[in-house]
Design a protein around this motif. Sequence first.
Motif, PDB file in Angstrom:
ATOM      1  N   ILE A  94       0.849  -1.071   0.123  1.00  0.00           N
ATOM      2  CA  ILE A  94      -0.114  -0.002  -0.018  1.00  0.00           C
ATOM      3  C   ILE A  94       0.909   1.348  -0.019  1.00  0.00           C
ATOM      4  O   ILE A  94       0.622   2.166  -0.706  1.00  0.00           O
ATOM      5  N   GLU A  95       1.907   1.291   0.647  1.00  0.00           N
ATOM      6  CA  GLU A  95       2.614   2.462   0.892  1.00  0.00           C
ATOM      7  C   GLU A  95       3.311   2.731  -0.470  1.00  0.00           C
ATOM      8  O   GLU A  95       3.562   3.846  -0.895  1.00  0.00           O
ATOM      9  N   PHE A  96       3.800   1.472  -0.922  1.00  0.00           N
ATOM     10  CA  PHE A  96       4.349   1.572  -2.451  1.00  0.00           C
ATOM     11  C   PHE A  96       3.759   2.247  -3.358  1.00  0.00           C
ATOM     12  O   PHE A  96       3.806   2.990  -4.251  1.00  0.00           O
ATOM     13  N   ALA A  97       2.358   1.538  -3.578  1.00  0.00           N
ATOM     14  CA  ALA A  97       1.287   2.050  -4.722  1.00  0.00           C
ATOM     15  C   ALA A  97       1.121   3.576  -4.240  1.00  0.00           C
ATOM     16  O   ALA A  97       1.046   4.323  -5.257  1.00  0.00           O
ATOM     17  N   VAL A  98       1.050   4.075  -3.087  1.00  0.00           N
ATOM     18  CA  VAL A  98       0.736   5.298  -2.763  1.00  0.00           C
ATOM     19  C   VAL A  98       1.820   6.192  -3.143  1.00  0.00           C
ATOM     20  O   VAL A  98       1.683   7.347  -3.922  1.00  0.00           O
ATOM     21  N   SER A  99       2.955   5.950  -3.031  1.00  0.00           N
ATOM     22  CA  SER A  99       4.410   6.411  -3.437  1.00  0.00           C
ATOM     23  C   SER A  99       4.274   6.664  -5.212  1.00  0.00           C
ATOM     24  O   SER A  99       4.910   7.337  -5.521  1.00  0.00           O
ATOM     25  N   LYS A 100       3.582   5.602  -5.544  1.00  0.00           N
ATOM     26  CA  LYS A 100       3.675   5.652  -7.346  1.00  0.00           C
ATOM     27  C   LYS A 100       2.419   6.538  -7.665  1.00  0.00           C
ATOM     28  O   LYS A 100       2.056   6.509  -9.011  1.00  0.00           O
ATOM     29  N   GLY A 101       1.749   7.038  -6.914  1.00  0.00           N
ATOM     30  CA  GLY A 101       0.497   7.813  -7.305  1.00  0.00           C
ATOM     31  C   GLY A 101      -0.844   7.254  -6.897  1.00  0.00           C
ATOM     32  O   GLY A 101      -2.006   7.791  -7.368  1.00  0.00           O
ATOM     33  N   ALA A 102      -0.886   6.249  -6.410  1.00  0.00           N
ATOM     34  CA  ALA A 102      -2.352   5.598  -6.043  1.00  0.00           C
ATOM     35  C   ALA A 102      -2.964   6.504  -4.951  1.00  0.00           C
ATOM     36  O   ALA A 102      -2.068   7.354  -4.050  1.00  0.00           O
ATOM     37  N   ARG A 104      -4.954   6.273  -1.193  1.00  0.00           N
ATOM     38  CA  ARG A 104      -5.437   5.416  -0.090  1.00  0.00           C
ATOM     39  C   ARG A 104      -6.898   5.452  -0.136  1.00  0.00           C
ATOM     40  O   ARG A 104      -7.447   6.490   0.239  1.00  0.00           O
ATOM     41  N   LEU A 105      -7.451   4.272   0.115  1.00  0.00           N
ATOM     42  CA  LEU A 105      -8.962   4.040   0.181  1.00  0.00           C
ATOM     43  C   LEU A 105      -9.059   3.902   1.600  1.00  0.00           C
ATOM     44  O   LEU A 105      -9.930   4.464   2.402  1.00  0.00           O
ATOM     45  N   LYS A 106      -8.339   2.672   2.070  1.00  0.00           N
ATOM     46  CA  LYS A 106      -8.686   2.254   3.642  1.00  0.00           C
ATOM     47  C   LYS A 106      -7.555   1.879   4.026  1.00  0.00           C
ATOM     48  O   LYS A 106      -6.574   0.979   3.389  1.00  0.00           O
ATOM     49  N   PRO A 107      -7.155   2.235   5.293  1.00  0.00           N
ATOM     50  CA  PRO A 107      -5.562   1.785   5.729  1.00  0.00           C
ATOM     51  C   PRO A 107      -5.590   0.151   6.263  1.00  0.00           C
ATOM     52  O   PRO A 107      -6.727  -0.406   6.134  1.00  0.00           O
ATOM     53  N   SER A 108      -4.608  -0.174   6.353  1.00  0.00           N
ATOM     54  CA  SER A 108      -4.582  -1.540   6.620  1.00  0.00           C
ATOM     55  C   SER A 108      -5.029  -2.115   7.829  1.00  0.00           C
ATOM     56  O   SER A 108      -4.609  -1.063   8.869  1.00  0.00           O
ATOM     57  N   HIS A 109      -5.577  -2.998   8.057  1.00  0.00           N
ATOM     58  CA  HIS A 109      -6.255  -3.360   9.277  1.00  0.00           C
ATOM     59  C   HIS A 109      -6.540  -5.034   9.279  1.00  0.00           C
ATOM     60  O   HIS A 109      -6.497  -5.446   8.596  1.00  0.00           O
ATOM     61  N   MET A 110      -6.690  -5.399  10.643  1.00  0.00           N
ATOM     62  CA  MET A 110      -7.134  -6.789  10.863  1.00  0.00           C
ATOM     63  C   MET A 110      -8.709  -6.806  10.404  1.00  0.00           C
ATOM     64  O   MET A 110      -9.269  -5.974  10.766  1.00  0.00           O
ATOM     65  N   THR A 111      -8.970  -7.762   9.615  1.00  0.00           N
ATOM     66  CA  THR A 111     -10.237  -7.946   9.098  1.00  0.00           C
ATOM     67  C   THR A 111     -10.994  -9.047   9.997  1.00  0.00           C
ATOM     68  O   THR A 111     -10.593  -9.831  10.927  1.00  0.00           O
ATOM     69  N   ASP A 112     -12.418  -9.226   9.880  1.00  0.00           N
ATOM     70  CA  ASP A 112     -13.256  -9.921  10.899  1.00  0.00           C
ATOM     71  C   ASP A 112     -13.106 -11.260  10.372  1.00  0.00           C
ATOM     72  O   ASP A 112     -13.452 -12.045  11.154  1.00  0.00           O
ATOM     73  N   TYR A 113     -12.620 -11.684   9.332  1.00  0.00           N
ATOM     74  CA  TYR A 113     -12.404 -13.091   9.016  1.00  0.00           C
ATOM     75  C   TYR A 113     -10.939 -13.514   9.377  1.00  0.00           C
ATOM     76  O   TYR A 113     -10.643 -14.653   8.770  1.00  0.00           O
ATOM     77  N   GLY A 114     -10.307 -12.792   9.971  1.00  0.00           N
ATOM     78  CA  GLY A 114      -9.013 -13.104  10.396  1.00  0.00           C
ATOM     79  C   GLY A 114      -7.623 -12.998   9.440  1.00  0.00           C
ATOM     80  O   GLY A 114      -6.755 -13.485   9.772  1.00  0.00           O
TER      81      GLY A 114
END
Length: 148
Positions: A94-102, A104-114
């Motif tokens: 995600i950080e790499f993609a953002v550095s290339k112009g993406a 960010r929609l949603k920060p990294s996080h633990m999901t409810d499915y593990g």
Amino acid sequence: MPKPPVPRLTVITLGVSDMRRSITFYEALGFVRKMHATGEVVAFFDTGATVIGLFPWDQLAQDATLPDQPRPGAFRGMTLAWNCRSAKEVDEVIEFAVSKGAQRLKPSHMTDYGGYSGYFTDPDGHPWEAVVAPNIEVGEDRRVHLPD
């Protein structure tokens, strides 16, 4: 009766508003462009399993006999995924993609499915999920291996 065709997903074609910008973005993410002879008419990128194609949005809509306008500003009902081997890799992607112009929609996080995931968009708003999902292995070959 003839055998039915073998189902397979071979290419995901994304409609884009600026071919040069999108080609630059996907190359910056590290996808290898193939068939350079097509110039900026259409672009193909090797993803290791399927192919990402880029094609001008209006021409793709015309080819599929769908209206070009209005362009969706809301969720389109699909995402692309970049499966990772670890939570650390998700963050790095995600950080790499953002550095290339993406964006960010949603920060990294633990999901409810593990699992662990976050989202970014390409320059045309196509959403990508970077994810580690339980029971979905990313092998040394960087391909996804699903259990039976």
